[in-house]
Scaffold this motif. Sequence first.
Motif, PDB file in Angstrom:
ATOM      1  N   LEU A   2      -0.507  12.327   6.422  1.00 60.59           N
ATOM      2  CA  LEU A   2      -0.109  11.029   6.945  1.00 60.59           C
ATOM      3  C   LEU A   2      -1.262  10.042   7.020  1.00 60.59           C
ATOM      4  CD1 LEU A   2       2.273  12.017   9.840  1.00 60.59           C
ATOM      5  CD2 LEU A   2       2.861  10.988   7.654  1.00 60.59           C
ATOM      6  N   ARG A   3      -2.431  10.564   7.209  1.00 62.12           N
ATOM      7  CA  ARG A   3      -3.575   9.675   7.356  1.00 62.12           C
ATOM      8  C   ARG A   3      -4.295   9.523   6.034  1.00 62.12           C
ATOM      9  NH1 ARG A   3      -5.597   9.393  13.144  1.00 62.12           N
ATOM     10  NH2 ARG A   3      -3.868  10.348  14.215  1.00 62.12           N
ATOM     11  N   ASN A   4      -4.239   8.329   5.536  1.00 60.21           N
ATOM     12  CA  ASN A   4      -5.006   8.008   4.350  1.00 60.21           C
ATOM     13  C   ASN A   4      -6.426   7.782   4.853  1.00 60.21           C
ATOM     14  OD1 ASN A   4      -6.349   6.464   2.392  1.00 60.21           O
ATOM     15  ND2 ASN A   4      -4.392   5.706   1.593  1.00 60.21           N
ATOM     16  N   PRO A   5      -7.410   8.458   4.306  1.00 61.70           N
ATOM     17  CA  PRO A   5      -8.755   8.339   4.844  1.00 61.70           C
ATOM     18  C   PRO A   5      -9.271   6.904   4.880  1.00 61.70           C
ATOM     19  CG  PRO A   5      -8.689   9.899   3.016  1.00 61.70           C
ATOM     20  CD  PRO A   5      -7.329   9.327   3.172  1.00 61.70           C
ATOM     21  N   VAL A   6      -8.696   6.045   4.073  1.00 56.86           N
ATOM     22  CA  VAL A   6      -9.199   4.686   4.014  1.00 56.86           C
ATOM     23  C   VAL A   6      -8.530   3.776   5.034  1.00 56.86           C
ATOM     24  CG1 VAL A   6      -9.465   2.675   2.524  1.00 56.86           C
ATOM     25  CG2 VAL A   6      -9.781   4.953   1.590  1.00 56.86           C
ATOM     26  N   ASP A   7      -7.178   3.812   5.097  1.00 55.87           N
ATOM     27  CA  ASP A   7      -6.544   2.779   5.919  1.00 55.87           C
ATOM     28  C   ASP A   7      -5.272   3.182   6.669  1.00 55.87           C
ATOM     29  OD1 ASP A   7      -4.735   2.948   3.896  1.00 55.87           O
ATOM     30  OD2 ASP A   7      -4.990   0.909   3.185  1.00 55.87           O
ATOM     31  N   GLY A   8      -4.793   4.384   6.562  1.00 54.11           N
ATOM     32  CA  GLY A   8      -3.612   4.813   7.312  1.00 54.11           C
ATOM     33  C   GLY A   8      -2.319   4.155   6.865  1.00 54.11           C
ATOM     34  N   THR A   9      -2.192   3.842   5.592  1.00 50.75           N
ATOM     35  CA  THR A   9      -1.015   3.148   5.084  1.00 50.75           C
ATOM     36  C   THR A   9       0.277   3.893   5.383  1.00 50.75           C
ATOM     37  OG1 THR A   9      -2.310   2.111   3.344  1.00 50.75           O
ATOM     38  CG2 THR A   9       0.070   2.178   3.015  1.00 50.75           C
ATOM     39  N   ARG A  10       0.294   5.195   5.224  1.00 51.19           N
ATOM     40  CA  ARG A  10       1.539   5.945   5.441  1.00 51.19           C
ATOM     41  C   ARG A  10       2.006   5.840   6.891  1.00 51.19           C
ATOM     42  NH1 ARG A  10      -1.415  10.101   2.276  1.00 51.19           N
ATOM     43  NH2 ARG A  10      -1.107   9.377   0.169  1.00 51.19           N
ATOM     44  N   LEU A  11       1.091   5.895   7.815  1.00 47.88           N
ATOM     45  CA  LEU A  11       1.471   5.734   9.223  1.00 47.88           C
ATOM     46  C   LEU A  11       2.004   4.328   9.480  1.00 47.88           C
ATOM     47  CD1 LEU A  11      -1.406   7.632  11.063  1.00 47.88           C
ATOM     48  CD2 LEU A  11       0.997   8.279  10.926  1.00 47.88           C
ATOM     49  N   ARG A  12       1.397   3.329   8.847  1.00 49.33           N
ATOM     50  CA  ARG A  12       1.863   1.949   9.025  1.00 49.33           C
ATOM     51  C   ARG A  12       3.249   1.770   8.408  1.00 49.33           C
ATOM     52  NH1 ARG A  12      -3.062   0.173   6.834  1.00 49.33           N
ATOM     53  NH2 ARG A  12      -1.880  -1.226   5.482  1.00 49.33           N
ATOM     54  N   ILE A  13       3.505   2.411   7.275  1.00 53.48           N
ATOM     55  CA  ILE A  13       4.834   2.337   6.667  1.00 53.48           C
ATOM     56  C   ILE A  13       5.869   2.961   7.606  1.00 53.48           C
ATOM     57  CG2 ILE A  13       6.287   3.227   4.789  1.00 53.48           C
ATOM     58  CD1 ILE A  13       3.783   2.923   2.953  1.00 53.48           C
ATOM     59  N   LEU A  14       5.570   4.138   8.140  1.00 53.73           N
ATOM     60  CA  LEU A  14       6.500   4.786   9.075  1.00 53.73           C
ATOM     61  C   LEU A  14       6.760   3.915  10.299  1.00 53.73           C
ATOM     62  CD1 LEU A  14       5.337   8.509   8.956  1.00 53.73           C
ATOM     63  CD2 LEU A  14       7.552   7.603   8.212  1.00 53.73           C
ATOM     64  N   ALA A  15       5.719   3.286  10.828  1.00 53.10           N
ATOM     65  CA  ALA A  15       5.888   2.416  11.999  1.00 53.10           C
ATOM     66  C   ALA A  15       6.755   1.207  11.644  1.00 53.10           C
ATOM     67  CB  ALA A  15       4.524   1.971  12.521  1.00 53.10           C
ATOM     68  N   LEU A  44       5.324   3.143  -4.234  1.00 51.58           N
ATOM     69  CA  LEU A  44       6.257   4.196  -4.631  1.00 51.58           C
ATOM     70  C   LEU A  44       5.667   5.581  -4.381  1.00 51.58           C
ATOM     71  CD1 LEU A  44       8.946   5.008  -5.854  1.00 51.58           C
ATOM     72  CD2 LEU A  44       7.901   4.750  -8.119  1.00 51.58           C
ATOM     73  N   THR A  45       4.394   5.753  -4.661  1.00 54.83           N
ATOM     74  CA  THR A  45       3.731   7.034  -4.400  1.00 54.83           C
ATOM     75  C   THR A  45       3.780   7.383  -2.925  1.00 54.83           C
ATOM     76  OG1 THR A  45       2.295   6.814  -6.321  1.00 54.83           O
ATOM     77  CG2 THR A  45       1.547   8.295  -4.573  1.00 54.83           C
ATOM     78  N   HIS A  46       3.469   6.427  -2.055  1.00 56.80           N
ATOM     79  CA  HIS A  46       3.525   6.670  -0.609  1.00 56.80           C
ATOM     80  C   HIS A  46       4.945   7.053  -0.189  1.00 56.80           C
ATOM     81  CE1 HIS A  46      -0.538   5.583   0.440  1.00 56.80           C
ATOM     82  NE2 HIS A  46      -0.415   4.357  -0.032  1.00 56.80           N
ATOM     83  N   LEU A  47       5.935   6.317  -0.664  1.00 53.87           N
ATOM     84  CA  LEU A  47       7.324   6.587  -0.278  1.00 53.87           C
ATOM     85  C   LEU A  47       7.804   7.935  -0.802  1.00 53.87           C
ATOM     86  CD1 LEU A  47       8.755   3.012  -0.798  1.00 53.87           C
ATOM     87  CD2 LEU A  47       8.368   4.171   1.386  1.00 53.87           C
ATOM     88  N   ARG A  48       7.438   8.270  -2.005  1.00 52.44           N
ATOM     89  CA  ARG A  48       7.829   9.569  -2.546  1.00 52.44           C
ATOM     90  C   ARG A  48       7.195  10.714  -1.773  1.00 52.44           C
ATOM     91  NH1 ARG A  48       7.650   8.394  -9.048  1.00 52.44           N
ATOM     92  NH2 ARG A  48       9.748   7.519  -9.173  1.00 52.44           N
ATOM     93  N   LEU A  49       5.941  10.566  -1.397  1.00 50.01           N
ATOM     94  CA  LEU A  49       5.277  11.620  -0.628  1.00 50.01           C
ATOM     95  C   LEU A  49       5.957  11.787   0.728  1.00 50.01           C
ATOM     96  CD1 LEU A  49       1.620  12.503  -0.387  1.00 50.01           C
ATOM     97  CD2 LEU A  49       2.915  12.213   1.698  1.00 50.01           C
ATOM     98  N   LEU A  50       6.215  10.683   1.416  1.00 46.40           N
ATOM     99  CA  LEU A  50       6.869  10.760   2.723  1.00 46.40           C
ATOM    100  C   LEU A  50       8.277  11.342   2.609  1.00 46.40           C
ATOM    101  CD1 LEU A  50       5.613   7.367   4.145  1.00 46.40           C
ATOM    102  CD2 LEU A  50       4.997   9.635   5.005  1.00 46.40           C
TER     103      LEU A  50
END
Length: 85
Positions: A2-15, A44-50
């Motif tokens: 869930l935590r992208n080492p750079v910016d936490g995009t996946r967590l922000r998408i979920l929020a 799309l990569t983030h969404l597919r992973l989630l």
Amino acid sequence: MLRNPVDGTRLRILAWLKEPAVAEHGATVDAVATRFALPRPVALTHLRLLTAVGLLRADHAAGRPHYRRDEVRIAETARMFEKGW
């Protein structure tokens, strides 16, 4: 995951997907790309992973997937981490 080492995009998408206006209808890849200023393939990569790990589900409306949070799976995952898994 869930935590992208750079910016936490996946967590922000979920929020963001939890916000009432977005949660009701879900979000397309293009909406996520626009909201987070991401190239479409990256969004799309983030969404597919989630989706692959079960935190999102994709509902196909008008031929385009709309991504929504899977609240049951998110709650199960949170409980596993609370138990120290």
